[in-house]
Design a protein around this motif. Sequence first.
Motif, mmCIF file in Angstrom:
data_model
loop_
_atom_site.group_PDB
_atom_site.id
_atom_site.type_symbol
_atom_site.label_atom_id
_atom_site.label_comp_id
_atom_site.label_asym_id
_atom_site.label_seq_id
_atom_site.Cartn_x
_atom_site.Cartn_y
_atom_site.Cartn_z
ATOM 1 N N GLY A 255 0.880 -1.343 -0.007
ATOM 2 C CA GLY A 255 0.089 -0.059 -0.061
ATOM 3 C C GLY A 255 0.731 1.381 0.096
ATOM 4 O O GLY A 255 1.898 1.097 0.367
ATOM 5 N N ASP A 256 0.167 2.397 -0.546
ATOM 6 C CA ASP A 256 1.048 3.651 -0.724
ATOM 7 C C ASP A 256 1.369 4.303 0.592
ATOM 8 O O ASP A 256 2.558 4.760 0.801
ATOM 9 N N ALA A 257 0.696 4.079 1.836
ATOM 10 C CA ALA A 257 0.880 4.620 3.131
ATOM 11 C C ALA A 257 2.115 3.974 3.624
ATOM 12 O O ALA A 257 3.320 4.568 4.054
ATOM 13 N N ALA A 258 2.148 2.644 3.428
ATOM 14 C CA ALA A 258 3.350 2.210 4.056
ATOM 15 C C ALA A 258 4.568 2.230 3.262
ATOM 16 O O ALA A 258 5.760 2.349 3.996
ATOM 17 N N LEU A 259 4.608 2.308 1.963
ATOM 18 C CA LEU A 259 5.553 2.541 0.987
ATOM 19 C C LEU A 259 6.211 4.009 1.347
ATOM 20 O O LEU A 259 7.423 4.217 1.420
ATOM 21 N N MET A 262 8.319 3.686 4.592
ATOM 22 C CA MET A 262 9.380 3.171 4.531
ATOM 23 C C MET A 262 10.635 3.951 3.536
ATOM 24 O O MET A 262 11.625 4.000 3.962
ATOM 25 N N GLU A 263 9.929 4.789 2.910
ATOM 26 C CA GLU A 263 10.748 5.723 2.106
ATOM 27 C C GLU A 263 11.263 6.772 2.999
ATOM 28 O O GLU A 263 12.531 7.186 2.902
ATOM 29 N N ALA A 264 10.607 7.414 3.844
ATOM 30 C CA ALA A 264 11.079 8.419 4.942
ATOM 31 C C ALA A 264 11.781 7.998 6.082
ATOM 32 O O ALA A 264 13.077 8.528 6.244
ATOM 33 N N LEU A 265 11.952 6.595 6.240
ATOM 34 C CA LEU A 265 12.730 5.949 7.052
ATOM 35 C C LEU A 265 13.960 5.446 6.527
ATOM 36 O O LEU A 265 14.918 4.836 7.143
ATOM 37 N N GLY A 266 14.140 5.336 5.240
ATOM 38 C CA GLY A 266 15.189 4.943 4.517
ATOM 39 C C GLY A 266 15.090 3.347 4.130
ATOM 40 O O GLY A 266 16.171 2.791 3.880
ATOM 41 N N VAL A 267 14.247 2.823 4.600
ATOM 42 C CA VAL A 267 14.312 1.298 4.759
ATOM 43 C C VAL A 267 13.963 0.853 2.960
ATOM 44 O O VAL A 267 14.815 -0.060 2.868
ATOM 45 N N SER A 268 13.258 1.531 2.206
ATOM 46 C CA SER A 268 13.312 1.121 0.927
ATOM 47 C C SER A 268 14.516 1.451 0.406
ATOM 48 O O SER A 268 14.735 1.018 -0.869
ATOM 49 N N ASP A 269 15.573 2.197 0.779
ATOM 50 C CA ASP A 269 16.630 2.376 0.276
ATOM 51 C C ASP A 269 17.780 1.170 0.564
ATOM 52 O O ASP A 269 18.826 1.315 0.384
ATOM 53 N N ILE A 337 11.711 9.985 12.252
ATOM 54 C CA ILE A 337 10.392 9.642 12.697
ATOM 55 C C ILE A 337 9.450 10.342 12.295
ATOM 56 O O ILE A 337 8.449 9.942 11.739
ATOM 57 N N LEU A 338 9.656 11.460 12.283
ATOM 58 C CA LEU A 338 8.541 12.603 12.142
ATOM 59 C C LEU A 338 8.330 12.721 10.889
ATOM 60 O O LEU A 338 7.044 12.785 10.183
ATOM 61 N N SER A 339 9.224 12.574 9.888
ATOM 62 C CA SER A 339 9.203 12.604 8.514
ATOM 63 C C SER A 339 8.272 11.306 8.027
ATOM 64 O O SER A 339 7.351 11.469 7.118
ATOM 65 N N ALA A 340 8.475 10.319 8.716
ATOM 66 C CA ALA A 340 7.939 8.902 8.321
ATOM 67 C C ALA A 340 6.195 9.115 8.721
ATOM 68 O O ALA A 340 5.452 8.724 8.179
ATOM 69 N N CYS A 341 6.122 9.861 9.845
ATOM 70 C CA CYS A 341 4.557 10.062 10.311
ATOM 71 C C CYS A 341 3.735 11.077 9.289
ATOM 72 O O CYS A 341 2.494 10.733 9.215
ATOM 73 N N LYS A 342 4.709 11.550 8.522
ATOM 74 C CA LYS A 342 3.851 12.549 7.593
ATOM 75 C C LYS A 342 3.239 11.764 6.242
ATOM 76 O O LYS A 342 2.328 12.208 5.663
ATOM 77 N N ALA A 343 3.615 10.611 6.245
ATOM 78 C CA ALA A 343 2.905 9.838 5.305
ATOM 79 C C ALA A 343 1.504 9.466 5.610
ATOM 80 O O ALA A 343 0.728 9.274 4.697
ATOM 81 N N ASP A 344 0.907 9.820 7.014
ATOM 82 C CA ASP A 344 -0.385 9.430 7.152
ATOM 83 C C ASP A 344 -0.631 10.688 7.919
ATOM 84 O O ASP A 344 -0.428 11.031 9.118
ATOM 85 N N PRO A 345 -1.581 11.777 7.402
ATOM 86 C CA PRO A 345 -2.067 12.953 8.372
ATOM 87 C C PRO A 345 -2.650 12.573 9.759
ATOM 88 O O PRO A 345 -2.131 13.320 10.845
ATOM 89 N N ASN A 346 -3.076 11.432 10.004
ATOM 90 C CA ASN A 346 -3.527 11.278 11.163
ATOM 91 C C ASN A 346 -2.604 10.772 12.309
ATOM 92 O O ASN A 346 -2.499 11.232 13.233
#
Length: 402
Positions: A255-259, A262-269, A337-346
């Motif tokens: 799903g888009d939110a999880a991706l 992972m991008e914000a945390l650098g896991v997808s890198d 962590i803050l950047s990763a949280c921005k993937a979901d407004p809630n």
Amino acid sequence: MRRFVLSALLAIVAGPLALAQQPPDPFLAERLLDPGALFFVSLPRSAAAAEDYAKSNLRALAEHPEIRAFLEPFEAWFRRRRTQPFADQPPWNEISRHMTGLTLDEMGDLLQGPVSFAAYDVPASQEHTLDLVLTLGNADGAALQKAAEHVKEAIRNQGGAAEGSFQHGGATIYEFGSQQFRIFYTCIQGTIVFATRQNRIEKILDAAANPAFAGLGADPAFKAARARVTPENRHFMFLHLNLAQVFKQFRREMGDAALKVMEALGVSDIASIAASMSYDGPFIRERYALLTTRQDRGIPKILAGGAPKDPHAALVPAGALSYSHFGLNLAELFDSILSACKADPNLEREFKSVIEEIEGRMGLRVRDALASVGSSWTAVSWMPEGGGMVPDAIYLISLNDP
């Protein structure tokens, strides 16, 4: 027959296969498997690893008189329990033979050779199917044939399962199972190969007949990861997780939110993760590697920053039981962590709410407080000079702004 019984038999079932009486190739799977495995683990049990074990502290420990005196009573009890009834229970060998067709002793004899396991697909959705491969090397073909007859008899006694065989490339492939779950297996160069998909085992047979086949071991990503952790090919355990292939293959399921997280945390890198264990003289050496596509965000950025010179190294006693030193920037971790949280407004709103509550209660800005902590972290432990079983420990953390 129930699926869990079939799964339990996967590692030991074999048809009437003629195996050469010679040591199996410990790295055969890396040569014959297709590139692109999501997960691969190997216990090669090579001659080199056996030589290294003979020189290791682990072998010395296992054969130490005090350790033997401790283990021998348990081993004697285990031998009795395997072969003799206890209370109203039959021996464990009989229980095992009834369930699988093999005794515990026979299983132990079969599982002495190289073992590998690979996963190419898992049924995360209807678009994916179970695609697993397991290899088991054993030079004693007679033992495998005997085990096969016992296992097949156990299958028949438990209600049976469809079984058969067919030819491919001049070799015989055997199969058994139900319509929902089938296992295919054959013998290649002293190694039993099991697969959950027919086309997978056919590809493996084709690869065995093609000397020019570029298998998993020749795949650039796999090869680079393996070179990092098994430079001398003397390991007794190797693991590779192909994260790049996982992200590519299961993007829709994630799903888009999880991706975005992972991008914000650098896991997808992180393209892949590799690990190995080998004997290094008397010690066991562990090696780990993260292969990345970029290192300018999230976790890879934090890890790639490197550990600064330890300002507390002079305080470490010569006889320390353990010593570790690493670099960790808490402010950068907070930003990731803050950047990763921005993937979901809630999620972003809830995270900021928690931080604001902490800041209001403590009267400080959380990020500023984290930034005041340095990036050098040291931990040391040693046995108490006055005696005792619990080590003393001290943790030393540098500060940017005391």
